[in-house]
Structure formats: structure tokens, C-alpha cells
Design a protein around this motif. Structure first.
Motif, PDB file in Angstrom:
ATOM      1  N   THR B 200      14.157 -52.435  -8.081  1.00 56.87           N
ATOM      2  CA  THR B 200      15.169 -51.475  -7.640  1.00 56.87           C
ATOM      3  C   THR B 200      14.936 -50.496  -6.501  1.00 56.87           C
ATOM      4  O   THR B 200      15.720 -50.454  -5.606  1.00 56.87           O
ATOM      5  N   PHE B 277      21.186 -54.642 -10.601  1.00 62.82           N
ATOM      6  CA  PHE B 277      19.896 -55.363 -10.782  1.00 62.82           C
ATOM      7  C   PHE B 277      19.018 -54.488 -12.113  1.00 62.82           C
ATOM      8  O   PHE B 277      18.135 -54.967 -12.626  1.00 62.82           O
ATOM      9  N   ASP B 278      19.870 -53.287 -12.522  1.00 63.68           N
ATOM     10  CA  ASP B 278      19.078 -52.438 -13.602  1.00 63.68           C
ATOM     11  C   ASP B 278      19.881 -52.994 -15.054  1.00 63.68           C
ATOM     12  O   ASP B 278      20.828 -52.834 -15.043  1.00 63.68           O
ATOM     13  N   PRO B 279      19.052 -53.937 -15.738  1.00 53.80           N
ATOM     14  CA  PRO B 279      19.568 -54.289 -16.966  1.00 53.80           C
ATOM     15  C   PRO B 279      20.195 -53.454 -17.749  1.00 53.80           C
ATOM     16  O   PRO B 279      21.006 -53.528 -18.667  1.00 53.80           O
ATOM     17  N   LYS B 280      19.635 -51.955 -17.758  1.00 50.05           N
ATOM     18  CA  LYS B 280      20.160 -51.143 -18.697  1.00 50.05           C
ATOM     19  C   LYS B 280      21.824 -50.694 -18.257  1.00 50.05           C
ATOM     20  O   LYS B 280      22.395 -50.428 -18.969  1.00 50.05           O
ATOM     21  N   ARG B 282      23.610 -52.759 -16.492  1.00 50.44           N
ATOM     22  CA  ARG B 282      24.381 -53.799 -16.505  1.00 50.44           C
ATOM     23  C   ARG B 282      25.058 -54.133 -17.839  1.00 50.44           C
ATOM     24  O   ARG B 282      26.118 -54.400 -17.809  1.00 50.44           O
ATOM     25  N   SER B 283      24.455 -53.913 -18.895  1.00 49.30           N
ATOM     26  CA  SER B 283      24.976 -54.164 -20.171  1.00 49.30           C
ATOM     27  C   SER B 283      25.815 -53.020 -20.661  1.00 49.30           C
ATOM     28  O   SER B 283      26.407 -53.210 -21.829  1.00 49.30           O
TER      29      SER B 283
END
Lengths: 303, 285
Positions: B200, B277-280, B282-283
Motif C-alpha cells: 500500500t 488493495f487494502d482488504p479492510k 475493500r470488504s
């Protein structure tokens, strides 16, 4: 304790500082742990208690060689570990694992938890392909998680679930010994009991030995067969759990026990003088003395 | 891939940046097929002709005007973007790869490696980047390879510093300790546990760097050290047009606008990419 202990630690030392700063000034040396010795039998739980900064975590990490000890010996089932390099240690890493205090920072935020739990198996080349997947699913079930969670990222889980994931990773290689560094401190009280029970179930099932680092004495009493008390980097008292609770000998142990809250609103705590750590720093030459079978206290009366 | 587009369309700024970037890249790629006037051929009778939309599709039309030797500005802009984008992208990727690897190495290994690399960065930071670039290009000669090399050289230190700082804190995190505890190799820890967690910041630095490098490339061309005439480049166009700013505004305005729009679209798209790209984040959507 008569047979070969799973872990035997003798005279372990670890200090920080002492190097030179940029302009050649010596940094002060701090002995994080000083002459720490103990044994843990197969399938036994040794509680390690003490105040913050007393060297509990450093002891746990030095035993696993996450920090290289300055001196002393660590023997795993009779094999000396301190002289081995990273490659020599690798086979022993299968046998000894660690569970960390903070379940939030113990998981890689960018790695799916299934892969994270599988990592030890991959590193040691134990399983591959679908067998690996099955094994991880089995581990998830074992710690009380739905195997469908495998493809999720850590931030989707609660603290208790994360600690379960850590436990699944730690037991994946069927270790003989686990260092649990305050594994329940960061959790809700309601979750703590579940995790402690999981620890006990796993111990019964897999014959695990634990070094259980904690500062919650009631949990230690519940979980541990023996307790070691640390003060300023030294172990000041070791004894079977019931013995230490009924007959504490070291003044620091007494003070710790007196600090356990009693859940009775009508009962007033007797006035007591707080324990003066500065006046009770263990003397360098003090020795452990056996006051009762299996009950050792650091003798400070000599000076 | 489906998710990628779905997520992109839900972000206005990201979509705007992406669309703009696609248009710019498409124009650059398709330039030879657009039947544009030759960007290097002047027409002295049409010197500094103003933008006109009359007879847009007739052969002699100059929708964005012409420069001081009568070359079509639109055509020069589009052909100039080819060079700019190629140089900037190569430099950013090159600098990014080198900087990220060295940053991880310095942060994770510590000790002598860290000291050596960071002093190197300090030394380079002490020299003004533009001066360094000028020195090298002047010494090696102004070729495209040299310009890319110089731009990458001014770029790696930014990645290295930021990535190193990230790694210093990551190294102490318990999941890295845990990887040690299971006996994972240093290489495995660096690439599987550290690298994904510094992607990131690397990406954010990358987009900022792309924007900065486009400007720096323009500056080098402006000073005559970039791509050599008559090959069109945005910086060169600015340099040549600036003399006529009071009488022919179009000669500098359009190259300037091209730089601004490109940099803007890269930044907007980069911001979105970082969130993606940050899974936090994203979901959360």
C-alpha cells in the motif's frame, strides 16, 4: 517430573543496551532476565507471573530463541538449543510454538487465515495440496471455527476468534511445548474462559506442555500445576500451585496474592502496606532454597 | 476482475481518473493511426495560428493552434505523450522495484546494511535532485535510456525511506515473530509477510512519484536535456512556447494542461487503487 523434562532452562540471561550510540556514548545495560532457571515436565503447565517489566515475556521469547539469550542453557528433551544456529533450530521449532498476547497484531492482515494456519505445515514440508487443505479444515474445527472461514482475512474476526486462529497455527505441527504469552489478557472476560478451556482440552488431547505467562492469578490457579513468580528479571519463588497459594514464602509473592480481588462487596480489604519493589530487588548472589518438597524460594536473608 | 470493475465504478474520483488515464494511454498508443498532421513538420505560413474549430476535419486544421514554426499542437501533444508516459512509467517501475527491495532489506536486516543504505539515501538527498539529474544527463549525454536511469535514480530513495520505516514497525509485530517461531526463512518472511504489508505505501509513493516524474521529465526537456528535438515532448513544448505567452497563449496552455490532467488522473486512480488493495476498505463496501 521424575522423567526427562520437556524443557529445562538453566541460568538464562538476556540484557539490552550496552552498545554505543552514534557519538560513542555508552548506553546503560538493562538485565531483562537474570539467572532464570526452571523445568517443565511433559504435559505440564507452568504459570509464570509477575508485574509488567519483570521479564516474563522476555523469558518466553528467549526460551524459543526469538531472542538470543546472552548466557545460560535451554534444553528441549535433553537437547541443548543455545548453540544451534537458525538451521539447527528449525527441527526444534516444530516442537515448540508460541501464542502471542495481542491477537490483533499476531495475524498477518494481508494473508487469508487459512493460509496463515497452513504456513507452518508448508514451511516444514509436512502437507501439500488437498491434504494440506483438509488438515487446515480439521485444525479449524478443532479450535471451534467453521472451516469456511479459511478464505477470509483477519480483520473479519473478533478477538476471541483470532486467538483461536493463532492456537490453530500453533498446534498445526503437533508441538510438545507451547509458550503462551498472556494469551487471554487482551480478550473479553466472557471469552477468556472459553479460550482457557480450549487450552485445557488441547493439553488433555495432545499432551502439550505450556509455559503460561499471565498476571491474572485466578486463571493461573485454575490452569497451572506449578507457578513461578518473577521479580525484576529473576524467579523469586517456584512451587506447586496450591502450595504457593496456601503458603507463599517470598514477600513479593505474598503481596501479589494479597492483591487478588475478592468478589464480596461487604468484605473490606485489610489495610496493607504496598510492596516496596526498590527495597526488595533480588541480590545478585542470592540462591534458591528448597523450603518444602518442590517449593523453592530465593533466599535473601543472608545479607 | 469483475470485482475490480464493480468497485471502480462505485468510486467517482477513481473512475474519473481511470477513464482519463485510459483515454490518455489509448491516444498515445493509437497516435500513428489517427491521421494527425506530422508533429515534426512545420508550416511557416501558419506560425502561431490560434486554435480554430472551423473545418475541423479538413487536412489543414489546427484545433489547438500551432507553435512558433507552425507545427500542429494537438498532434505534438499526442505524440509527445508517448515519450512522456513511456519514460515516466519505466522510471517509476524501475525506481519502485529497487527502492522497495532495498527498503525492506534495510528495515528488516538492520545493522550495517541499514546504516549503509540510509547514509546513501542521506547523501543523495543532500544533493538537489535536479542538479544531480542535470549532472548525469550532461555527463552521459541526453538519450532516453539515460533520462529513465536518472529519473529512477532520483526516485528509489523515496520508496526506500518510506518502506524502511514501515518495515521497522512491521518487524516487531507479532505475526512476524510468529513466522520466526515456526522456523520460516528470512526470504519467506520478507516476501510473504513484509512485502504484502508494504504494498500500500509503495503504491501510494508510486502514484506520487509518477506524477513527480512526469513533471521532472518535463523539466528536463524544458532545460533541453530530455528527449531531443524535433521529437515532441511536453516539457520542450512548454519551454519553446513560454516566449510567446503574451501573444499566443495556446502554445503553453495546452502542454501545461496535458501535464496537469495526466498527473491528476494518475493521482486519482492511485488513491482508488490504494483503497482497493487494502482488504479492510475493500470488504467494507
Amino acid at each position: 517430573m521424575n522423567s526427562l523434562p520437556v524443557l529445562e532452562v538453566n541460568g538464562l540471561m538476556r540484557s539490552y543496551g550496552g552498545g554505543k550510540s552514534l557519538f560513542g556514548k555508552r548506553k546503560p545495560v538493562i538485565h531483562a532476565i537474570n539467572d532464570v532457571s526452571f523445568k517443565i515436565g511433559e504435559g505440564e503447565t507452568l504459570g509464570l507471573v509477575g508485574e509488567s517489566g519483570s521479564g516474563k515475556s522476555t523469558t518466553g521469547r528467549a526460551v524459543l530463541h526469538l531472542e538470543t539469550p546472552d548466557a545460560g542453557s535451554v534444553r528441549f528433551r535433553g537437547n541443548e538449543l543455545t548453540l544451534l544456529g537458525p538451521q539447527g533450530l528449525k527441527p526444534y521449532r516444530r516442537q515448540m510454538q508460541m501464542i502471542f498476547q495481542d491477537p490483533y497484531s499476531a495475524l498477518n492482515p494481508r494473508m487469508k487465515v487459512g493460509r496463515f494456519v497452513a504456513e507452518p505445515l508448508v514451511v516444514h514440508g509436512v502437507e501439500k495440496g488437498s491434504a494440506l487443505r483438509d488438515r487446515v479444515a480439521e485444525l479449524f474445527k478443532r479450535v471451534g471455527l467453521d472451516p469456511s472461514f479459511m478464505s477470509r482475512y483477519p480483520h473479519e474476526f473478533s478477538g476471541g476468534q483470532r486467538q483461536r486462529i493463532n492456537i490453530a497455527r500453533a498446534i498445526s505441527l503437533n508441538p510438545a511445548f507451547i509458550v503462551a504469552d498472556e494469551p487471554i489478557t487482551a480478550l473479553d472476560v466472557s471469552i477468556q474462559a472459553q479460550i482457557v478451556n480450549l487450552f485445557q482440552d488441547l493439553q488433555d488431547e495432545l499432551g502439550l506442555a505450556y509455559l503460561f505467562i499471565a498476571h491474572d492469578l485466578s486463571m493461573v490457579r485454575y490452569l497451572c500445576q506449578r507457578v513461578a513468580v518473577m521479580l525484576r528479571g529473576r524467579i523469586v519463588e517456584v512451587a506447586p500451585t496450591e502450595q504457593i497459594f496456601s503458603d507463599p514464602r517470598h514477600p513479593y509473592t505474598r503481596s501479589l496474592l494479597a492483591a487478588i480481588p475478592i468478589p464480596d462487596p461487604d468484605r473490606r480489604r485489610p489495610d496493607r502496606t504496598p510492596f516496596d519493589v526498590a527495597a526488595n530487588i533480588p541480590a545478585r548472589e542470592a540462591q534458591m532454597v528448597e523450603v518444602a518438597p518442590g517449593h523453592f524460594v530465593l533466599d535473601q536473608t543472608t545479607q | 476482475m469483475k470485482h475490480f470493475f464493480k468497485d471502480l465504478t462505485s468510486s467517482k474520483a477513481g473512475l474519473f481518473g481511470a477513464v482519463l488515464l485510459v483515454i490518455i494511454v489509448a491516444l498515445a498508443l493509437l497516435a500513428p493511426m489517427l491521421h494527425l498532421p506530422d508533429p515534426t513538420r512545420g508550416d511557416l505560413r501558419a506560425r502561431l495560428a490560434g486554435p480554430t474549430w472551423d473545418g475541423l476535419f479538413s487536412p489543414g486544421a489546427h484545433p489547438l493552434g500551432t507553435d512558433e514554426v507552425g507545427r500542429d499542437i494537438l498532434s505534438r501533444l499526442i505524440f509527445g505523450s508517448r515519450m512522456t508516459l513511456m519514460v515516466a512509467c519505466t522510471a517509476v517501475v524501475l525506481g519502485g522495484i529497487v527502492g522497495t527491495i532495498l527498503g525492506i532489506l534495510a528495515g528488516y536486516k538492520g545493522g550495517f546494511v541499514d546504516k549503509l543504505l540510509m547514509r546513501l539515501v542521506d547523501i543523495q538527498l543532500a544533493i538537489p535532485l535536479m542538479l544531480l539529474a542535470l549532472l548525469i544527463v550532461a555527463a552521459l549525454g541526453p538519450s532516453i535510456q539515460n533520462v529513465v536511469l536518472v529519473l529512477a535514480l532520483t526516485s528509489w530513495i523515496r520508496y526506500a525511506r518510506i518502506i524502511r520505516a514501515q518495515v521497522l514497525s512491521l518487524r516487531e509485530r507479532e505475526f512476524v515473530q510468529s513466522a520466526h517461531a515456526i522456523g520460516a526463512s528470512t526470504l519467506r518472511i520478507m516476501f510473504l509477510h513484509i512485502l504484502p504489508n508494504v504494498m500500500t505505501p509503495a503504491l501510494v509513493v508510486g502514484t506520487l512519484e509518477l506524477a513527480r516524474i512526469i513533471i521532472m521529465d518535463a523539466a528536463l526537456s524544458f532545460l533541453g536535456l530530455g528527449v531531443q528535438p524535433p521529437t515532441p515532448s511536453w516539457g520542450r513544448m512548454l519551454a519553446d512556447g513560454r516566449v510567446y505567452l503574451s501573444s499566443a497563449w495556446w502554445a503553453v496552455t495546452f502542454p501545461g494542461l496535458a501535464i496537469v490532467l495526466t498527473v491528476l488522473s494518475v493521482n486519482l486512480f492511485g488513491d482508488w487503487l490504494r483503497d482497493y488493495f487494502d482488504p479492510k476498505t475493500r470488504s467494507a463496501k
